[in-house]
Structure formats: C-alpha cells, structure tokens
Design a protein around this motif. Structure first.
Motif, PDB file in Angstrom:
ATOM      1  N   ILE A   1     -37.719  27.834  30.260  1.00 42.52           N
ATOM      2  CA  ILE A   1     -37.025  26.824  29.402  1.00 42.52           C
ATOM      3  C   ILE A   1     -37.643  26.482  27.857  1.00 42.52           C
ATOM      4  O   ILE A   1     -36.253  26.690  26.970  1.00 42.52           O
ATOM      5  N   SER A   2     -38.661  26.545  27.396  1.00 45.01           N
ATOM      6  CA  SER A   2     -38.907  26.733  26.873  1.00 45.01           C
ATOM      7  C   SER A   2     -38.524  27.428  25.701  1.00 45.01           C
ATOM      8  O   SER A   2     -38.000  27.448  24.522  1.00 45.01           O
ATOM      9  N   HIS A   3     -38.849  28.995  25.689  1.00 40.14           N
ATOM     10  CA  HIS A   3     -38.195  30.561  25.147  1.00 40.14           C
ATOM     11  C   HIS A   3     -36.711  30.759  25.462  1.00 40.14           C
ATOM     12  O   HIS A   3     -37.047  30.699  24.555  1.00 40.14           O
ATOM     13  N   LEU A   4     -36.551  29.818  26.224  1.00 36.76           N
ATOM     14  CA  LEU A   4     -34.376  29.569  25.742  1.00 36.76           C
ATOM     15  C   LEU A   4     -34.664  29.196  24.519  1.00 36.76           C
ATOM     16  O   LEU A   4     -34.064  29.051  24.152  1.00 36.76           O
ATOM     17  N   ARG A   5     -34.794  27.887  24.890  1.00 38.80           N
ATOM     18  CA  ARG A   5     -34.267  26.897  23.716  1.00 38.80           C
ATOM     19  C   ARG A   5     -34.753  27.472  22.275  1.00 38.80           C
ATOM     20  O   ARG A   5     -34.043  27.836  21.275  1.00 38.80           O
ATOM     21  N   GLU A   6     -36.297  27.862  22.253  1.00 38.30           N
ATOM     22  CA  GLU A   6     -36.328  28.647  20.456  1.00 38.30           C
ATOM     23  C   GLU A   6     -35.587  29.858  20.294  1.00 38.30           C
ATOM     24  O   GLU A   6     -35.126  30.448  19.733  1.00 38.30           O
ATOM     25  N   ASP A   7     -35.081  30.953  21.474  1.00 44.02           N
ATOM     26  CA  ASP A   7     -34.275  31.875  21.569  1.00 44.02           C
ATOM     27  C   ASP A   7     -32.947  30.968  20.977  1.00 44.02           C
ATOM     28  O   ASP A   7     -32.381  31.622  20.182  1.00 44.02           O
ATOM     29  N   ALA A   8     -32.438  30.203  21.643  1.00 41.45           N
ATOM     30  CA  ALA A   8     -31.177  29.639  21.180  1.00 41.45           C
ATOM     31  C   ALA A   8     -30.955  29.101  19.692  1.00 41.45           C
ATOM     32  O   ALA A   8     -30.511  29.226  18.861  1.00 41.45           O
ATOM     33  N   VAL A   9     -31.980  28.430  19.346  1.00 42.48           N
ATOM     34  CA  VAL A   9     -32.022  27.054  18.480  1.00 42.48           C
ATOM     35  C   VAL A   9     -32.208  28.565  16.912  1.00 42.48           C
ATOM     36  O   VAL A   9     -31.431  28.607  15.923  1.00 42.48           O
ATOM     37  N   ILE A  10     -32.882  30.567  17.505  1.00 41.68           N
ATOM     38  CA  ILE A  10     -32.818  30.535  16.158  1.00 41.68           C
ATOM     39  C   ILE A  10     -31.245  31.985  16.148  1.00 41.68           C
ATOM     40  O   ILE A  10     -30.708  32.294  15.270  1.00 41.68           O
ATOM     41  N   ARG A  11     -30.712  32.414  17.328  1.00 44.66           N
ATOM     42  CA  ARG A  11     -29.691  32.611  17.078  1.00 44.66           C
ATOM     43  C   ARG A  11     -28.399  31.708  16.582  1.00 44.66           C
ATOM     44  O   ARG A  11     -27.268  31.695  15.623  1.00 44.66           O
ATOM     45  N   LEU A  12     -28.657  30.403  17.072  1.00 48.31           N
ATOM     46  CA  LEU A  12     -27.850  29.088  16.383  1.00 48.31           C
ATOM     47  C   LEU A  12     -28.193  29.534  14.925  1.00 48.31           C
ATOM     48  O   LEU A  12     -26.711  29.239  14.070  1.00 48.31           O
ATOM     49  N   GLN A  13     -28.975  29.291  13.896  1.00 44.13           N
ATOM     50  CA  GLN A  13     -29.786  29.597  12.896  1.00 44.13           C
ATOM     51  C   GLN A  13     -29.267  30.861  12.915  1.00 44.13           C
ATOM     52  O   GLN A  13     -28.260  30.988  11.080  1.00 44.13           O
ATOM     53  N   LEU A  14     -28.773  32.207  12.878  1.00 44.56           N
ATOM     54  CA  LEU A  14     -28.418  33.546  12.791  1.00 44.56           C
ATOM     55  C   LEU A  14     -26.893  33.320  12.916  1.00 44.56           C
ATOM     56  O   LEU A  14     -26.525  33.754  11.932  1.00 44.56           O
TER      57      LEU A  14
ATOM     58  N   GLY B   1     -25.310  30.603  11.565  1.00 43.58           N
ATOM     59  CA  GLY B   1     -25.206  29.583  10.350  1.00 43.58           C
ATOM     60  C   GLY B   1     -26.193  27.913  10.479  1.00 43.58           C
ATOM     61  O   GLY B   1     -24.725  26.875   9.828  1.00 43.58           O
ATOM     62  N   VAL B   2     -26.576  27.583  12.088  1.00 46.03           N
ATOM     63  CA  VAL B   2     -26.363  26.220  12.001  1.00 46.03           C
ATOM     64  C   VAL B   2     -28.082  26.353  11.583  1.00 46.03           C
ATOM     65  O   VAL B   2     -28.842  27.235  11.629  1.00 46.03           O
ATOM     66  N   LYS B   3     -28.075  24.900  11.044  1.00 47.93           N
ATOM     67  CA  LYS B   3     -28.994  24.817  10.460  1.00 47.93           C
ATOM     68  C   LYS B   3     -30.330  24.017  11.661  1.00 47.93           C
ATOM     69  O   LYS B   3     -29.975  23.676  12.531  1.00 47.93           O
ATOM     70  N   GLU B   4     -31.062  23.928  11.557  1.00 51.96           N
ATOM     71  CA  GLU B   4     -32.301  24.062  12.553  1.00 51.96           C
ATOM     72  C   GLU B   4     -32.310  22.819  13.279  1.00 51.96           C
ATOM     73  O   GLU B   4     -32.829  23.506  14.503  1.00 51.96           O
ATOM     74  N   LYS B   5     -32.405  22.067  12.235  1.00 53.14           N
ATOM     75  CA  LYS B   5     -32.258  20.908  12.595  1.00 53.14           C
ATOM     76  C   LYS B   5     -31.138  20.067  14.028  1.00 53.14           C
ATOM     77  O   LYS B   5     -31.349  19.761  15.344  1.00 53.14           O
TER      78      LYS B   5
ATOM     79  N   LEU C   1     -28.462  20.511  18.984  1.00 58.98           N
ATOM     80  CA  LEU C   1     -26.791  21.178  19.736  1.00 58.98           C
ATOM     81  C   LEU C   1     -28.013  21.410  21.445  1.00 58.98           C
ATOM     82  O   LEU C   1     -27.569  21.689  22.516  1.00 58.98           O
ATOM     83  N   VAL C   2     -28.870  22.335  21.292  1.00 55.70           N
ATOM     84  CA  VAL C   2     -29.645  22.725  22.416  1.00 55.70           C
ATOM     85  C   VAL C   2     -29.940  21.718  23.412  1.00 55.70           C
ATOM     86  O   VAL C   2     -29.791  21.938  25.015  1.00 55.70           O
TER      87      VAL C   2
ATOM     88  N   ALA D   1     -23.714  25.743  22.903  1.00 55.52           N
ATOM     89  CA  ALA D   1     -24.369  24.637  21.910  1.00 55.52           C
ATOM     90  C   ALA D   1     -23.545  24.681  20.416  1.00 55.52           C
ATOM     91  O   ALA D   1     -22.903  23.604  19.681  1.00 55.52           O
ATOM     92  N   TYR D   2     -23.271  26.435  20.533  1.00 57.59           N
ATOM     93  CA  TYR D   2     -22.159  26.910  19.062  1.00 57.59           C
ATOM     94  C   TYR D   2     -20.563  26.017  19.472  1.00 57.59           C
ATOM     95  O   TYR D   2     -20.249  25.078  18.210  1.00 57.59           O
ATOM     96  N   GLN D   3     -19.911  26.006  20.424  1.00 55.67           N
ATOM     97  CA  GLN D   3     -19.035  25.021  21.565  1.00 55.67           C
ATOM     98  C   GLN D   3     -19.071  23.779  20.643  1.00 55.67           C
ATOM     99  O   GLN D   3     -18.450  23.233  19.780  1.00 55.67           O
ATOM    100  N   LEU D   4     -20.241  23.305  20.796  1.00 51.30           N
ATOM    101  CA  LEU D   4     -20.478  21.961  20.246  1.00 51.30           C
ATOM    102  C   LEU D   4     -20.519  21.706  18.579  1.00 51.30           C
ATOM    103  O   LEU D   4     -20.179  20.456  18.398  1.00 51.30           O
ATOM    104  N   SER D   5     -21.564  22.174  18.380  1.00 53.34           N
ATOM    105  CA  SER D   5     -20.983  22.032  16.848  1.00 53.34           C
ATOM    106  C   SER D   5     -19.736  22.223  16.211  1.00 53.34           C
ATOM    107  O   SER D   5     -19.636  21.872  15.177  1.00 53.34           O
ATOM    108  N   ILE D   6     -19.298  23.290  16.688  1.00 53.80           N
ATOM    109  CA  ILE D   6     -18.014  23.095  16.535  1.00 53.80           C
ATOM    110  C   ILE D   6     -17.255  21.944  16.539  1.00 53.80           C
ATOM    111  O   ILE D   6     -16.747  21.112  15.443  1.00 53.80           O
TER     112      ILE D   6
END
Length: 130
Positions: A28-41, A43-47, A52-53, A73-78
C-alpha cells in the motif's frame, strides 16, 4: 504432544499473518508513492496529490490497482477544481462592470472607447480650454 503441535501451529499462523500484514502495508505504501508520482506528472501538486490518494484509499480501501487509484484520485481532483470554480463564479450584471458597458455600447453600434466614455469611465483630463 498434540497441545504443543497446536501451539506451534498457532504461532506459525500468527507469524505468517504478521508477515502478510507487513507485506500488505509495504504494498500500500509503494502504491501510494507511485500514485502520487503519477498525479504529479498529471500536474497535481504533491501535497494535494498525497491528500487525494489518502482520501481515495480511505473511501475505497480495497483498491490494489495503481491505474484505478490514480484515475479515482485524478477524478476527485477535477471535481474539487470544479467546486472551487463554482465558488469563485463572477456575479452577473455588477454595476460599473466594463464588460457590460462595452456590450451595451456594441448593441448601440458604439466602439468600446465611446461606450466607456459615455458611461463616465474615461475622462479627458487634457482638453483644450481656450
């Protein structure tokens, strides 16, 4: 003898369960980190991405697929972005709104400059006085 075997089996079961739990937490920790990285790609800010994740995982803890997590998470951001835009919506027909003055002037076949001048928004401070 049976009692000892039973205790050994219980201890073995507990250790295996703990290992699975630790493995799941690492996953789950690895999944969170990867999801945050993809969301940053995307255009979502890290915090914001971290929040969102966490929100998606709190709502749907059974997600194990990275793509599904990122999409949710991206849908939630939108959705949050749309809510912010709706909150900041500009009130219509505000008195003295330049856009409204120019539109009314355009309907009367006036230039934007003439419409604003008639509305008193443009003054001639350097008129000839003599």
């Amino acid at each position: 003898m049976n009692k000892e075997q039973s205790q050994i089996q219980v201890q073995t079961f507990i250790k295996e369960t703990q290992k699975r739990s630790e493995s799941r937490q690492q996953q789950i920790s690895h999944l969170r980190e990867d999801a945050v990285i993809r969301l940053q790609l995307l255009g979502v800010k890290e915090k914001e991405a971290v929040g969102l994740v966490q929100a998606v995982l709190a709502h749907r803890s059974s997600i194990a697929d990275l793509n599904e997590l990122v999409q949710a998470a991206y849908q939630l951001s939108i959705d949050k972005g749309k809510e912010k835009l709706e909150e900041k919506e500009i009130p219509k027909d505000v008195e003295g709104d330049l856009r409204v003055i120019v539109k009314v002037g355009a309907k009367e076949d006036l230039s934007a400059y003439e419409a604003l001048k008639r509305a008193g928004m443009i003054r001639n401070d350097f008129e000839c006085t003599g």
